[in-house]
Scaffold this motif. Sequence first.
Motif, PDB file in Angstrom:
ATOM      1  N   VAL A   1       0.778  -1.115  -0.070  1.00  0.00           N
ATOM      2  CA  VAL A   1       0.098   0.061   0.052  1.00  0.00           C
ATOM      3  C   VAL A   1       0.956   1.235   0.084  1.00  0.00           C
ATOM      4  O   VAL A   1       2.155   1.102   0.207  1.00  0.00           O
ATOM      5  N   ARG A   2       0.177   2.526  -0.210  1.00  0.00           N
ATOM      6  CA  ARG A   2       0.917   3.680  -0.220  1.00  0.00           C
ATOM      7  C   ARG A   2       0.550   4.426   0.900  1.00  0.00           C
ATOM      8  O   ARG A   2      -0.802   4.641   0.898  1.00  0.00           O
ATOM      9  N   VAL A   3       1.213   4.773   1.984  1.00  0.00           N
ATOM     10  CA  VAL A   3       0.753   5.859   3.026  1.00  0.00           C
ATOM     11  C   VAL A   3       1.940   7.108   3.187  1.00  0.00           C
ATOM     12  O   VAL A   3       2.721   6.815   2.484  1.00  0.00           O
ATOM     13  N   ARG A   4       1.248   7.738   3.891  1.00  0.00           N
ATOM     14  CA  ARG A   4       2.298   9.014   4.274  1.00  0.00           C
ATOM     15  C   ARG A   4       2.844   8.726   5.651  1.00  0.00           C
ATOM     16  O   ARG A   4       2.065   8.176   6.564  1.00  0.00           O
ATOM     17  N   VAL A   5       4.200   9.157   6.088  1.00  0.00           N
ATOM     18  CA  VAL A   5       4.756   8.869   7.217  1.00  0.00           C
ATOM     19  C   VAL A   5       5.358  10.016   7.641  1.00  0.00           C
ATOM     20  O   VAL A   5       5.923  10.974   7.051  1.00  0.00           O
ATOM     21  N   GLY A   6       5.323  10.353   9.139  1.00  0.00           N
ATOM     22  CA  GLY A   6       5.745  11.442   9.706  1.00  0.00           C
ATOM     23  C   GLY A   6       6.278  10.998  11.058  1.00  0.00           C
ATOM     24  O   GLY A   6       6.110   9.994  11.601  1.00  0.00           O
ATOM     25  N   ALA A  53      10.097  14.982  10.832  1.00  0.00           N
ATOM     26  CA  ALA A  53      10.133  14.687   9.398  1.00  0.00           C
ATOM     27  C   ALA A  53       8.688  14.311   8.941  1.00  0.00           C
ATOM     28  O   ALA A  53       7.822  13.832   9.470  1.00  0.00           O
ATOM     29  N   SER A  54       8.272  14.495   7.572  1.00  0.00           N
ATOM     30  CA  SER A  54       7.146  14.274   7.000  1.00  0.00           C
ATOM     31  C   SER A  54       7.594  13.766   5.473  1.00  0.00           C
ATOM     32  O   SER A  54       8.108  14.682   4.740  1.00  0.00           O
ATOM     33  N   VAL A  55       7.360  12.588   5.241  1.00  0.00           N
ATOM     34  CA  VAL A  55       7.885  12.351   3.860  1.00  0.00           C
ATOM     35  C   VAL A  55       6.689  11.955   2.788  1.00  0.00           C
ATOM     36  O   VAL A  55       5.469  11.792   3.211  1.00  0.00           O
ATOM     37  N   GLY A  56       6.969  11.964   1.496  1.00  0.00           N
ATOM     38  CA  GLY A  56       6.067  11.571   0.480  1.00  0.00           C
ATOM     39  C   GLY A  56       5.150  10.284   0.629  1.00  0.00           C
ATOM     40  O   GLY A  56       5.348   9.612   1.927  1.00  0.00           O
ATOM     41  N   LEU A  57       4.808   9.999  -0.290  1.00  0.00           N
ATOM     42  CA  LEU A  57       4.251   8.285  -0.139  1.00  0.00           C
ATOM     43  C   LEU A  57       5.036   7.361  -0.131  1.00  0.00           C
ATOM     44  O   LEU A  57       6.166   7.381  -0.695  1.00  0.00           O
ATOM     45  N   VAL A  58       4.843   6.540   0.916  1.00  0.00           N
ATOM     46  CA  VAL A  58       5.693   5.345   0.925  1.00  0.00           C
ATOM     47  C   VAL A  58       5.132   4.068   0.591  1.00  0.00           C
ATOM     48  O   VAL A  58       3.951   3.865   1.100  1.00  0.00           O
ATOM     49  N   VAL A  59       5.726   3.311  -0.100  1.00  0.00           N
ATOM     50  CA  VAL A  59       5.166   1.887  -0.603  1.00  0.00           C
ATOM     51  C   VAL A  59       5.534   0.900   0.591  1.00  0.00           C
ATOM     52  O   VAL A  59       6.883   0.975   0.867  1.00  0.00           O
ATOM     53  N   THR A  60       4.597   0.449   1.342  1.00  0.00           N
ATOM     54  CA  THR A  60       5.046  -0.395   2.297  1.00  0.00           C
ATOM     55  C   THR A  60       4.201  -1.828   2.187  1.00  0.00           C
ATOM     56  O   THR A  60       3.152  -1.712   1.562  1.00  0.00           O
ATOM     57  N   GLY A  61       4.578  -2.922   2.779  1.00  0.00           N
ATOM     58  CA  GLY A  61       3.907  -4.134   2.965  1.00  0.00           C
ATOM     59  C   GLY A  61       4.526  -5.004   3.963  1.00  0.00           C
ATOM     60  O   GLY A  61       5.442  -4.652   4.622  1.00  0.00           O
ATOM     61  N   PRO A  62       3.625  -6.116   4.142  1.00  0.00           N
ATOM     62  CA  PRO A  62       4.284  -7.062   5.259  1.00  0.00           C
ATOM     63  C   PRO A  62       5.682  -7.618   4.891  1.00  0.00           C
ATOM     64  O   PRO A  62       5.912  -7.660   3.613  1.00  0.00           O
TER      65      PRO A  62
END
Length: 149
Positions: A37-42, A50-59
Motif C-alpha cells: 500500500v501507499r501511505v504517508r509517514v511522519g 520529518a514528513s515524507v511523501g508516499l511510502v510503499v509498504t507491505g508485510p
Amino acid sequence: MPSALRRKAAPVTAAAALACALACAAAPPAASSSGDVRVRVGVTGGPYTASVGLVVTGPRTLFGGFYCAADGLAPTPLTALVDADEQYGLGGVRARWDAATQDFVVTEIHGDAAEGKKKWNAYVNEEKIKKAPCHTAIKGGDKVRWTLE
C-alpha cells in the motif's frame, strides 16, 4: 528436405500467438503483491521532525528476521516506518523484540532514543494505535505518525 523437428511442428495461428502473449503478459497473482500500500509517514516529538511523501509498504521481515504483518497479511505502522527510512533516509530506525507482546518496540528514530519515561508511539490517521505496531493493520491512503512522548 525439412528436418524431423520441422515436420512435426504445428503451425501457430495469430489467435494462438495472441493468447500466448496475453497469458505470458498477465499480471502476477494478487497474492504476490496484495499487501503493498501507499501511505504517508511522519516523525515528531524529538529534535528530528520529518514528513515524507508516499511510502510503499507491505508485510515484511524486519530486524532480526521477525515477520511483521497484521493478521499475517497486512502492512503495519512499523513496516511503514522502516520503509520510509529506506526510501527517504530518515536516519535509521532501531527496535527491540518484546517477548511479552510478541512484537517490536521502537527504541530510536534518527538518533532520538526512547529513554526514561519517553517512548515512541504510533498514530494512524491521528489515532494512537491500541495494539502493538506489528499487530495493527494499515491501508492505502493512511497517515502514519511516530511521536516521541
